[in-house]
Design a protein around this motif. Structure first.
Motif, short mmCIF file in Angstrom:
data_model
loop_
_atom_site.label_atom_id
_atom_site.label_comp_id
_atom_site.label_asym_id
_atom_site.label_seq_id
_atom_site.Cartn_x
_atom_site.Cartn_y
_atom_site.Cartn_z
N THR A 6 0.83 -1.26 0.01
CA THR A 6 -0.03 -0.05 -0.08
C THR A 6 0.94 1.15 0.01
O THR A 6 1.84 1.57 0.69
N ILE A 7 0.77 2.05 -0.78
CA ILE A 7 1.16 3.51 -1.00
C ILE A 7 0.31 4.78 -0.57
O ILE A 7 -0.88 4.39 -1.16
N TRP A 35 5.75 1.61 -12.32
CA TRP A 35 4.37 1.66 -11.87
C TRP A 35 3.44 1.96 -12.87
O TRP A 35 3.63 3.21 -13.44
N SER A 36 2.42 1.33 -13.08
CA SER A 36 1.49 1.67 -14.27
C SER A 36 0.10 1.34 -13.88
O SER A 36 -0.26 0.85 -12.96
N TRP A 37 -0.81 1.93 -14.62
CA TRP A 37 -2.18 1.95 -14.38
C TRP A 37 -2.91 1.91 -15.81
O TRP A 37 -2.58 2.69 -16.51
N THR A 73 -5.47 6.71 -7.41
CA THR A 73 -5.84 6.05 -6.32
C THR A 73 -6.62 4.64 -6.77
O THR A 73 -7.16 4.62 -7.73
N GLY A 74 -6.36 3.53 -5.78
CA GLY A 74 -6.83 2.26 -6.27
C GLY A 74 -5.88 1.05 -6.68
O GLY A 74 -4.87 1.31 -5.85
N THR A 75 -6.12 0.47 -7.42
CA THR A 75 -4.97 -0.64 -7.74
C THR A 75 -4.13 -0.40 -9.03
O THR A 75 -4.83 0.15 -10.00
N GLN A 98 -1.96 -1.43 -3.94
CA GLN A 98 -2.99 -0.39 -3.40
C GLN A 98 -2.55 0.91 -3.05
O GLN A 98 -1.40 1.14 -2.60
N VAL A 99 -2.92 2.10 -3.77
CA VAL A 99 -2.81 3.44 -3.67
C VAL A 99 -3.96 3.91 -2.86
O VAL A 99 -5.15 4.10 -3.29
#
Length: 109
Positions: A6-7, A35-37, A73-75, A98-99
């Motif tokens: 978690t960040i 880190w990607s989304w 925010t989120g995964t 998780q952010v």
């Protein structure tokens, strides 16, 4: 939720990754932690930003306040990529992180 995965957006944090013992951590000429989304890269740390401890099989990097504010925010997903003198490349499995959101969506003045 595992606190290690978690960040908190807007915080400064050190992230440490433990790799399997079969992954060599010597003779690395390039390294990326991504880190990607939704397949888009949000943040990238390179070899100069990464501390390698070959005895402990770990890589660590510090995420600044501005770094974590770039995260959604989120995964999200993270991946480690290592390139060796021989030209061989190691890519880790992607891991979910998780952010958590922050109320102040900018740097503290």
């Amino acid at each position: 939720m595992d606190e290690e995965n978690t960040i908190k957006r807007g915080s400064t944090t050190e992230i440490t990754f433990t790799l399997p013992e079969y992954v060599p951590l010597e003779d690395i000429i390039a390294a990326n932690v991504l880190w990607s989304w939704r397949k888009g890269i949000l943040l990238k740390k390179e070899l100069t930003d990464i501390t390698i401890d070959a005895d402990a099989y770990t890589l660590s990097t510090v995420l600044s306040e501005s770094d974590t504010l770039k995260l959604h925010t989120g995964t999200i997903e993270t991946e480690i990529i290592l390139k060796y003198n021989s030209g061989t490349v190691f890519r880790s499995h992607t891991e979910q992180v998780q952010v958590e959101d922050t109320l102040l969506n900018r740097e503290v003045e």
